[in-house]
Design an enzyme around this catalytic site. Structure first.
Site, short mmCIF file in Angstrom:
data_model
loop_
_atom_site.label_atom_id
_atom_site.label_comp_id
_atom_site.label_asym_id
_atom_site.label_seq_id
_atom_site.Cartn_x
_atom_site.Cartn_y
_atom_site.Cartn_z
N GLU A 113 0.85 -1.22 0.00
CA GLU A 113 0.00 0.00 0.00
C GLU A 113 0.87 1.24 0.00
O GLU A 113 1.98 1.20 0.54
CB GLU A 113 -0.80 0.07 1.31
CG GLU A 113 -2.01 -0.77 1.34
CD GLU A 113 -2.73 -0.69 2.68
OE1 GLU A 113 -2.29 0.06 3.57
OE2 GLU A 113 -3.73 -1.38 2.80
N LYS A 115 2.30 4.57 1.52
CA LYS A 115 2.44 5.00 2.92
C LYS A 115 1.99 6.46 3.01
O LYS A 115 2.65 7.35 2.50
CB LYS A 115 3.90 4.86 3.37
CG LYS A 115 4.08 5.19 4.83
CD LYS A 115 5.47 4.81 5.29
CE LYS A 115 5.64 4.99 6.77
NZ LYS A 115 5.52 6.37 7.21
N ASP A 117 1.22 10.10 4.29
CA ASP A 117 1.91 11.02 5.18
C ASP A 117 0.86 11.81 5.96
O ASP A 117 0.50 12.92 5.60
CB ASP A 117 2.77 11.97 4.32
CG ASP A 117 3.88 12.58 5.13
OD1 ASP A 117 4.03 12.22 6.31
OD2 ASP A 117 4.60 13.44 4.59
N TYR A 223 -8.16 7.13 6.21
CA TYR A 223 -7.96 5.88 5.48
C TYR A 223 -7.44 4.83 6.45
O TYR A 223 -6.41 5.05 7.11
CB TYR A 223 -6.92 6.05 4.36
CG TYR A 223 -7.45 6.83 3.18
CD1 TYR A 223 -8.06 6.18 2.12
CD2 TYR A 223 -7.35 8.21 3.15
CE1 TYR A 223 -8.56 6.89 1.04
CE2 TYR A 223 -7.85 8.93 2.08
CZ TYR A 223 -8.46 8.26 1.04
OH TYR A 223 -8.96 8.96 -0.02
N LYS A 314 10.80 3.47 1.84
CA LYS A 314 10.68 4.92 1.69
C LYS A 314 11.20 5.38 0.33
O LYS A 314 12.17 4.83 -0.19
CB LYS A 314 11.50 5.62 2.78
CG LYS A 314 10.92 5.48 4.18
CD LYS A 314 9.73 6.38 4.36
CE LYS A 314 9.37 6.64 5.78
NZ LYS A 314 10.21 7.53 6.51
N CYS A 408 37.80 9.73 25.17
CA CYS A 408 36.55 10.49 25.06
C CYS A 408 36.85 11.99 24.96
O CYS A 408 37.62 12.52 25.76
CB CYS A 408 35.69 10.21 26.29
SG CYS A 408 34.28 11.31 26.42
N CYS A 411 35.70 13.57 28.49
CA CYS A 411 36.30 13.28 29.81
C CYS A 411 37.63 12.55 29.72
O CYS A 411 38.22 12.20 30.75
CB CYS A 411 35.33 12.46 30.65
SG CYS A 411 35.11 10.78 30.04
N CYS A 426 32.23 5.64 25.45
CA CYS A 426 33.10 6.24 26.46
C CYS A 426 32.93 5.45 27.74
O CYS A 426 31.81 5.08 28.11
CB CYS A 426 32.66 7.70 26.67
SG CYS A 426 33.07 8.36 28.28
N CYS A 432 31.65 11.44 33.16
CA CYS A 432 31.84 12.13 31.88
C CYS A 432 30.88 13.32 31.76
O CYS A 432 29.66 13.14 31.76
CB CYS A 432 31.60 11.13 30.73
SG CYS A 432 31.62 11.93 29.12
S1 IVH Z 1 0.74 -0.44 8.38
C1 IVH Z 1 2.50 -2.00 12.74
N1 IVH Z 1 0.11 0.94 6.30
O1 IVH Z 1 3.21 4.84 9.08
C2 IVH Z 1 2.23 -0.79 11.98
N2 IVH Z 1 1.05 2.12 8.14
O2 IVH Z 1 5.94 5.07 10.03
C3 IVH Z 1 1.60 -1.18 10.70
N3 IVH Z 1 1.25 4.53 7.82
O3 IVH Z 1 2.55 3.87 12.38
C4 IVH Z 1 1.29 0.02 9.97
N4 IVH Z 1 0.39 4.58 5.78
O4 IVH Z 1 0.70 5.22 11.14
C5 IVH Z 1 0.62 1.00 7.54
N5 IVH Z 1 -0.55 2.01 4.38
C6 IVH Z 1 -0.03 2.07 5.60
C7 IVH Z 1 0.40 3.29 6.19
C8 IVH Z 1 0.94 3.27 7.48
C9 IVH Z 1 0.91 5.32 6.78
C10 IVH Z 1 1.83 5.02 9.09
C11 IVH Z 1 1.34 4.29 10.32
C12 IVH Z 1 2.59 3.80 11.00
C13 IVH Z 1 3.62 4.73 10.43
C14 IVH Z 1 5.02 4.16 10.54
#
Ligand code: IVH
Length: 668
Positions: A113, A115, A117, A223, A314, A408, A411, A426, A432
Site C-alpha cells: 500500500e 504509505k 503522510d 484511510y 521509503k 573520550c 572526559c 566512552c 563524563c
Molecule cells: S501499516 C504495525 N500501512 O506509518 C504498523 N502504516 O511510520 C503497521 N502509515 O505507524 C502500519 N500509511 O501510522 C501502515 N498504508 C499504511 C500506512 C501506514 C501510513 C503510518 C502508520 C505507522 C507509520 C510508521
C-alpha cells in the site's frame, strides 16, 4: 411507531453511505440537494419523535463545545511503528529474514500500500459503535481525540457489519488531500487565517485541538490500513480478509492496496506508485509491505516497537551536495560516541542543514568518507540528516582520513568498542561531563520529569558553574542561584522554580524512564512500573524476575541490573526522593476486592465510560474480558445491551448494572 423507528434507522444508513461516497471516496452517488433532502427528512422525524433519536445519528455527531483538556487513554494493543528500507537490497534482506524465521522456501505474499503522510489514529468500535478515538501518542498511550474525529463525516459512527465484532481497534491515517489543502490555504490566506506548511501539519494541527469546531472546518479524511485489537480475529486468515471486512463495514481503506509476491512483486509495486506519486491527490513518503497471512504475522511478532512482518519502503528524499568542513565526535547519554560531520550550511528540502550524522566507523569505511569530501546529504522525514554518498570526482588532495579518537573528547576516559557491536563507547560513565549533560537533558524532557523552561543553555550554565552535577541537584536549586545565571530575570526564575517544584510528583513509569537506563524507553518503563509494586522492588530485582516480564529480553534486563548496581545511581535516586520527589504508583491489582473475578461489559454505561469502568475494575484487582463464558463472574449491563445479556442468562452469569458494580467495590 415501529415504522418510524425503522424509517429513521434506514435514513441514517443511507446518509452514512452517501457521506462515505462523497467525503471518503470522492464518488457521490446522488446530488447535493438529494442528500440535503435526506438529512432534512431525518431532522424532521427526530424533531417530531425525540425519543427515537438514535445515538449513531449523523445529527448527534458533533458536540460544539470545546473540551477542557486531553485525556490519556491506553491503547488496547500497542500502536507499533515501522522500520524503513531505502533499497532493493535491504528489502531482499527483509524478505529473507522472514523466510528464515518461518522456514519458508516460497516467495512471501505481501499486501502493498502507499504509505500515507498523515496523522495516525486509532478508532475503537464496541459492538459496532464508535466508542472513542485516540492519537498514537507514544504507541502505548494516546490522547482521546473523539470530539475531533466525530467531525470527519467519512468515519461511520456505526459499522455496517452484521454481526459487528465485539471490539475492534481500527488503525489508519487522517490526511488532507493536496487539492483540499490548496483550497483551504488559499481561503485562509485571504481571510487572515492560519496558512499551513504542508497537509500533514494541517491535519495534525486540526486533530490536536480542544475545540471540535476547528476540525469541523478542515477537510479531514481517514484511510484505514489495519487493526489493533480484534476480538474475532480467528474469523480472518489474511490481512486482505480484514481489509475486505473493513470496506464492507463502511470504513474507507486504501484504493491502492494490492497483493504482491516476493521482493520482485514489492519492487514492481514500489516503482508503479513512485511513478504515480505526483499525480496522486495525497502526500505519500513511500510504500508499506505487510505479510498477508495472519498466522505468519503472529509467528513473526515484533521487536522493540516495530513488527517483523511489515516494513516501509521509503522514497529517497531530496539529496543535496555540500562539503564536510570538519568532523566532531559527540558523546551521547549512554556514552555512545557518534561521529558528526560539520557541513557547509545547505538547504535540504526547505531546512538548513549544517550537521549530518556519520553513524559509526563502519559506515564511514563503507561509504569511504574523508574529512573535506564533497558529499550528498539527505533528510528523510524527521530523522537527523545523513550523508548518502560522496562525490568522488571532486575529491581533492587535501582530504583527511577520519580517525576515531581513543579517548573520550569530553572526559578523556578510554573509548571501547565491544566485539560485534558497531557503537564505540566512552567508559567514563557518570564522570563524563557530556554524558551527565545529555542525561540531564533527558531527565528534564517532556516525557520524563517535564521541567518546562530548563533548556540546554541553562543546563550548560548550571554545569559550568558547578551548581549541579547530577539530576538530584536540580531540586537543591533556589531562586538566588538561578537568577545569577545569564539572561535569567525574576519572572523566568520564578517560572523555573515552580516548574521544578511541579515536577516532583511523577508517575512510576516516567520516573524509571527519566533515569536514562540503556535501552529502557517508555514502553519498557511502563512494563517495569506495571510489574514492580515499588521502586525498592525494582532496585532489588534479579535476572529471573526481569526475564519473566513480557518484552524484556536478556540485554535490556542486564542493562537494568547494571544500572542499579552502580552505587552512584542508587545514591542519586535516594537523594531525589529525599529532596521531595514523590513517585505516584498505580493502584496495585493484587489483594483487592475484585481479585479473581472476571467481568464483561455490555451496552452503554451512563455514569462512566467503558474505559473508566474497565480501569475501575482492574484497579480493584478484577479482570475484564470481551465475551461471556462460564468463567465470567459478572456481566455489567448498561443501556441497550447486546446479545451478551441473553448468553449470560442462558449460562447463569449474574447480571449487574453500573451502580451495583460501584457498590460491589465499595461494600465487597
Ligand atoms: S501499516 C504495525 N500501512 O506509518 C504498523 N502504516 O511510520 C503497521 N502509515 O505507524 C502500519 N500509511 O501510522 C501502515 N498504508 C499504511 C500506512 C501506514 C501510513 C503510518 C502508520 C505507522 C507509520 C510508521
Amino acid at each position: 411507531m415501529r415504522n418510524i423507528e425503522s424509517k429513521i434507522k434506514q435514513l441514517i444508513q443511507e446518509i452514512d453511505f452517501h457521506n462515505s461516497q462523497y467525503h471518503g471516496l470522492d464518488n457521490p452517488k446522488i446530488s447535493d440537494s438529494e442528500f440535503d433532502q435526506l438529512v432534512r427528512t431525518l431532522i424532521k422525524l427526530e424533531h417530531e419523535y425525540p425519543h427515537l433519536i438514535q445515538p449513531d445519528s449523523p445529527t448527534q455527531r458533533v458536540g460544539s463545545k470545546p473540551i477542557q483538556g486531553f485525556t490519556q487513554v491506553d491503547h488496547l494493543t500497542p500502536m507499533l511503528s515501522l522500520d524503513n528500507v531505502f533499497s532493493s537490497d535491504d528489502l531482499l534482506s527483509f524478505e529473507n529474514r522472514i523466510k528464515d524465521r518461518l522456514s519458508l522456501d516460497k516467495d512471501v505474499e505481501f499486501i502493498a500500500e502507499p504509505k500515507l503522510d498523515g496523522v495516525a489514529v486509532n478508532l475503537v468500535y464496541e459492538s459496532g459503535k464508535l466508542e472513542y478515538a485516540t492519537t498514537r501518542g507514544d504507541g502505548v498511550t494516546g490522547e482521546d481525540v473523539t470530539h475531533n474525529v466525530l467531525t470527519i463525516k467519512s468515519i461511520p459512527m456505526k459499522l455496517n457489519s452484521i454481526p459487528p465484532p465485539k471490539t475492534i481497534e481500527i488503525r489508519g491515517e487522517i490526511i488532507i488531500t493536496k487539492k483540499d489543502f490548496e483550497t483551504m490555504n488559499n481561503v485562509n490566506a485571504k481571510t487572515g487565517l492560519k496558512v499551513f506548511a504542508n497537509p500533514r501539519n494541517a491535519a495534525a494541527g486540526s486533530i490536536r485541538q480542544l475545540d471540535p469546531n476547528v476540525a469541523q472546518n478542515r477537510p479531514l479524511k481517514f484511510y484505514a490500513h489495519g487493526y489493533g485489537m480484534l476480538s474475532n480475529q480467528e474469523d480472518f486468515s489474511s490481512h486482505q480478509d480484514v481489509i475486505r471486512f473493513l470496506r464492507n463495514s463502511g470504513i474507507i481503506t486504501s484504493p491502492y492496496s494490492t497483493l504482491v509476491k516476493g521482493t520482485s512483486g514489492c519492487i514492481m509495486f514500489y516503482e508503479k506508485i513512485d511513478a504515480l506519486r505526483d499525480s496522486l491527490d495525497f502526500e505519500i513518503d513511500g510504500v508499506v509491505y505487510k505479510v498477508n497471512k495472519l498466522s505468519f504475522q503472529k509467528d513473526l511478532g515484533f521487536v522493540s516497537k516495530a513488527p517483523r512482518w511489515a516494513i516501509a519502503h521509503k522514497f529517497s528524499s531530496v539529496e543535496v551536495e555540500s562539503k564536510i568542513i570538519d568532523v566532531n565526535f559527540q558523546v551521547g547519554r549512554t556514552g555512545t560516541i557518534t561521529p558528526v560531520a560539520k557541513l557547509k550550511p545547505i538547504n535540504v528540502g526547505g531546512v538548513m542543514v549544517s550537521n549530518a550524522t556519520l553513524h559509526n566507523m563502519d559506515e564511514i569505511k563503507r561509504k569511504d568518507i574523508r574529512n573535506g569530501d564533497y558529499v550528498f546529504v539527505r533528510r528523510a522525514g524527521d530523522v537527523i540528516p545523513e550523508i548518502v554518498s560522496i562525490n568522488k570526482k571532486k575529491r581533492g588532495e587535501k582530504t583527511k582520513e577520519i580517525i576515531f579518537p581513543k579517548k573520550c573528547p569530553s572526559c578523556e576516559s578510554d573509548i571501547v568498542r565491544k566485539d560485534g557491536e558497531s557503537a564505540a563507547k566512552c567508559t567514563g560513565g557518570s564522570h563524563c561531563p557530556d554524558q551527565i549533560r545529555e542525561g540531564l537533558k533527558h531527565f528534564v524532557s517532556r516525557k520524563a520529569f517535564d521541567i518546562d523552561g530548563l533548556g540546554e543553555k541553562i543546563i550548560d550554565q548550571l554545569l559550568v558553574s558547578n551548581m549541579i552535577k547530577s539530576t538530584s541537584d536540580l531540586y537543591a536549586l533556589d531562586a538566588e542561584k538561578i537568577i545569577s545565571l545569564e539572561r535569567m530575570a525574576e519572572r523566568s526564575t520564578d517560572k523555573l522554580i515552580s516548574s521544578i517544584k511541579a515536577s516532583k510528583a511523577i508517575s512510576f513509569e516516567r520516573f524509571i524512564y527519566a533515569q536514562g537506563i540503556n535501552d529502557v524507553g517508555l514502553a519498557t518503563s511502563k512494563a517495569l512500573a506495571d510489574n514492580f509494586p515499588t521502586l525498592e522492588d525494582l532496585i532489588n530485582t534479579d535476572m529471573h524476575q526481569l526475564m519473566n516480564i513480557h518484552d524484556i529480553g536478556p540485554v535490556v534486563a542486564k542493562n537494568i541490573l547494571m544500572f542499579f548496581a552502580v552505587e552512584q545511581n542508587l545514591n542519586n535516586i535516594r537523594r531525589l526522593i529525599k529532596m521531595g520527589v514523590q513517585i505516584e504508583y498505580r493502584p496495585r491489582h493484587d489483594n483487592q476486592i475484585l481479585k479473581n473475578q472476571t467481568f464483561v461489559l455490555t451496552g452503554s454505561l451512563t455514569s462512566m465510560s467503558r474505559i473508566e469502568a474497565q480501569e475501575i475494575i482492574e484497579n480493584n484487582g478484577g479482570r475484564v474480558t470481551s465475551s461471556v463464558s462460564t468463567k465470567t463472574s459478572y456481566l455489567v449491563a448498561g443501556k441497550k445491551p447486546g446479545s451478551k445479556i441473553n448468553k449470560a442468562n442462558d449460562i447463569g452469569v449474574t447480571i449487574i448494572n453500573e451502580d451495583q458494580l460501584v457498590s460491589l467495590i465499595n461494600n465487597g
